[in-house]
Write a protein that holds these residues in place. Structure first.
Motif, mmCIF file in Angstrom:
data_model
loop_
_atom_site.group_PDB
_atom_site.id
_atom_site.type_symbol
_atom_site.label_atom_id
_atom_site.label_comp_id
_atom_site.label_asym_id
_atom_site.label_seq_id
_atom_site.Cartn_x
_atom_site.Cartn_y
_atom_site.Cartn_z
ATOM 1 N N LEU A 292 0.835 -1.211 0.000
ATOM 2 C CA LEU A 292 0.000 0.000 0.000
ATOM 3 C C LEU A 292 0.871 1.263 0.000
ATOM 4 O O LEU A 292 2.024 1.227 0.431
ATOM 5 N N GLU A 295 0.792 6.204 3.208
ATOM 6 C CA GLU A 295 -0.302 6.805 3.984
ATOM 7 C C GLU A 295 -1.380 5.768 4.307
ATOM 8 O O GLU A 295 -1.864 5.675 5.427
ATOM 9 N N ASP A 296 -1.715 4.966 3.295
ATOM 10 C CA ASP A 296 -2.728 3.920 3.483
ATOM 11 C C ASP A 296 -2.235 2.872 4.492
ATOM 12 O O ASP A 296 -2.985 2.406 5.344
ATOM 13 N N ARG A 299 -2.486 4.160 7.948
ATOM 14 C CA ARG A 299 -3.892 4.186 8.392
ATOM 15 C C ARG A 299 -4.352 2.771 8.801
ATOM 16 O O ARG A 299 -5.010 2.588 9.812
ATOM 17 N N GLU A 316 -13.375 0.209 6.747
ATOM 18 C CA GLU A 316 -12.271 0.976 6.150
ATOM 19 C C GLU A 316 -11.017 0.098 6.044
ATOM 20 O O GLU A 316 -10.328 0.087 5.020
ATOM 21 N N LEU A 320 -9.040 -1.299 2.671
ATOM 22 C CA LEU A 320 -7.604 -1.114 2.440
ATOM 23 C C LEU A 320 -6.936 -2.440 2.079
ATOM 24 O O LEU A 320 -6.047 -2.497 1.231
ATOM 25 N N LYS A 323 -7.709 -3.132 -1.499
ATOM 26 C CA LYS A 323 -7.164 -2.122 -2.396
ATOM 27 C C LYS A 323 -5.822 -2.544 -3.016
ATOM 28 O O LYS A 323 -5.612 -2.411 -4.218
#
Lengths: 370, 370
Positions: A292, A295-296, A299, A316, A320, A323
């Protein structure tokens, strides 16, 4: 077009699933009967004397039943697939073992497995297990630890009671294997616990897989190795079949993680999504952290460290994970690992219908939807 | 008058106490070295490979050390008398066993014993142990359960590593004995826990003694039986020596209860009086309940069920225990039990200086003041 590849494969998988589900359901009853032999629901003097010897003073039959058999059978009756003892039986059959002579040993991996979940649930302070409150939430932590630990040791009774059915070398080998696996499972758990606590600086994919091999892979490996040993297998057979089973165990775990990260139905049924709440560092999470955007990744770690039950935050985190393609990565990884391990074990297992079933079983375990 | 009976006996006991204390102190170091062989304080790849085999993927050495060796050695270093392994060595010597060949086995009862305390402390939610907070209060319940459980299983590594030093029959017998004792200890604990919770309707002296034989007697019995087995003892020798050791273990427990109910120094040092707070049904309590006036008995039960730490109430309970002569009863009971068991084992142990020391050891354990 109706007979095209994709459709056929889907059909084939469906038929395997049905076959194996039936096979598991059929075996479950006889497995439970063996467990009852070593741990009846209702204790009496006769059982206690048979299992543990004559009391020097006097047994308190009722108390022993309430503090041991009660919580253990409350747990066992909640279900579970009994796939480890089923695999034990399949390996034994494929190896030409004397099934009747070995059958009591189905108790070994199944009791140890359920004990390990009971203890795990205390360690994780879980709330629910198989649709009911965890054992420690019903009977107290003290009773649950003690009952769980008995489930680790009671399997030795099977060894003692079947002492004369096997050659000494085989019996010793069996003792060594069970003992070693029971040591190793605590190494796996040690890593898992320590990382959970947020000490995951040194966590790599390799180390994660080692944890899985030691935690989730252990009782699968034990089942298969024990079956191979008691069937009189060669060291090479025992080793390769064990490795194959370990891959299945790890694959099963990864599949659990995948379903937990993607399957809504599974999440509800198992009371999961817990993986996010627990802050579990799964293969999917490790891959996501690596791939990732920074930043992801940050998080994701943040949410995992919150130990939250907020559905929005949990979603969330799940988003992620998807993603970066991490769920897909884990799925492919598990498939490759299991098929490679199967290819390695394949030449050392003689061809038979039991072997065919074992192969279907392998496919079933890693393609299951629930 | 100076050489009169009472004085001589007191002197004799004092000299035994000094001898045995020295003996224990001397043995403790070599016992710890054996433990370090199987569980070093500092882990490295070499140890992990030796003990658990080559990693399929990769070990996380630091994590394993922190989650296992760390808490376990923090606990082991707090002391403890190491009397079980010392007794193992004495029995082995008295039985003419090959000490060098057997020496690694001192690890077995000592690790299992310390594991059982670590786990007990969680089950009882104890606060302090040997002057420091209990392991679960430092490292968390999860780490403590897992480390304690590893201490139950790691002893099997001794069996595995010494496989070729013993005849197969002896090795199998040793496996069976350790396994059976580890099953039985959970039965003892089950009774103890269940009664603690106030379910003591069916509690009798006989059942209490059975609990002791299964809980406190177990690791003493294991130490002695294992020594007798590995020394090539006959079934009769193994049985009688085991029974003697069980009596010592139970006697040791009763002595603990007595000291806890009477010795101020002991209470402070061990952080005890906990027996009253825990509501423990000791032999002393059971006797008191039976012999005290109904009103006094009722009051005693009331205080025990309060799980109080109020010193005034605790003193009231202690006074009630003394009132009915129950402390004295327990003292006499323990002495008689141990001396009868010794008389039974005496003829099957060949005379030697090691046997003499074993006898002194028996006397020491049940006359100790702390």
């Amino acid at each position: 077009m109706l007979k095209g590849g994709a459709f056929k494969t889907e059909c084939h998988i469906l038929s395997i699933m049905t076959d194996i589900s039936d096979f598991l359901a059929e075996k479950a009853k006889s497995i439970d009967e063996r467990i009852l032999k070593y741990l009846p629901e209702k204790f009496d003097e006769k059982y206690l004397e048979w299992a543990f010897g004559k009391a020097r003073y006097a047994y308190d039959v009722k108390t022993l039943q309430k503090a041991l058999s009660g919580p253990i059978w409350d747990f066992l009756k909640r279900g579970g697939k009994r796939w480890r003892p089923a695999m034990f039986l399949l390996v034994a059959e494929a190896m030409g073992g004397d099934i009747e002579k070995m059958a009591d040993f189905v108790v070994v991996p199944e009791l140890a497995h359920n004990g390990s979940i009971m203890v795990d649930d205390i360690e994780d302070m879980s709330e629910m297990r198989r649709g009911k409150p965890c054992t420690h939430n019903i009977y107290g932590i003290d009773v649950a630890i003690n009952a769980g630990n008995l489930m680790y040791f009671l399997p030795f009774l099977v060894f003692i009671k079947n002492r004369d059915s096997f050659e000494k070398d085989i019996l010793i080998r069996a003792y060594e294997t069970f003992s070693q696996e029971m040591i190793i499972i605590h190494l796996g758990q040690a890593m898992d616990i320590w990382w959970h606590k947020g000490n995951d600086e040194g966590l790599t994919e390799e180390r994660y897989l080692q944890m899985c091999a030691y935690k989730t892979g252990t009782l699968a490996r034990l089942s298969a190795k024990l079956a191979a040993i008691l069937s009189g297998g060669t060291p090479e057979q025992i080793e390769k079949i064990g490795k194959m089973a370990e891959a299945i165990g790890v694959g099963f775990q990864i599949q659990d993680d995948i379903l937990s990260a993607s399957g809504k139905e599974f999440m509800e049924k198992k009371g999961f999504g817990d993986d996010i709440t627990e802050g579990k560092r799964t293969l999917i999470v490790i891959h996501a952290m690596k791939t990732l955007e920074p930043e992801d990744g940050k998080r994701l770690k943040e949410i995992l460290n919150m130990h939250t039950r907020d559905p929005k935050l949990m979603q969330e985190a799940l988003d992620l994970l998807k993603k970066g393609g991490s769920v897909e990565y884990a799925r492919e990884f598990a498939k490759k690992m299991v098929s490679e391990a199967w290819e390695e074990a394949n030449p050392v297992i003689p061809d038979s219908s039991a072997k065919e079933k074992l192969k279907s079983f392998v496919d079933y375990l890693i393609t299951r939807k629930i």
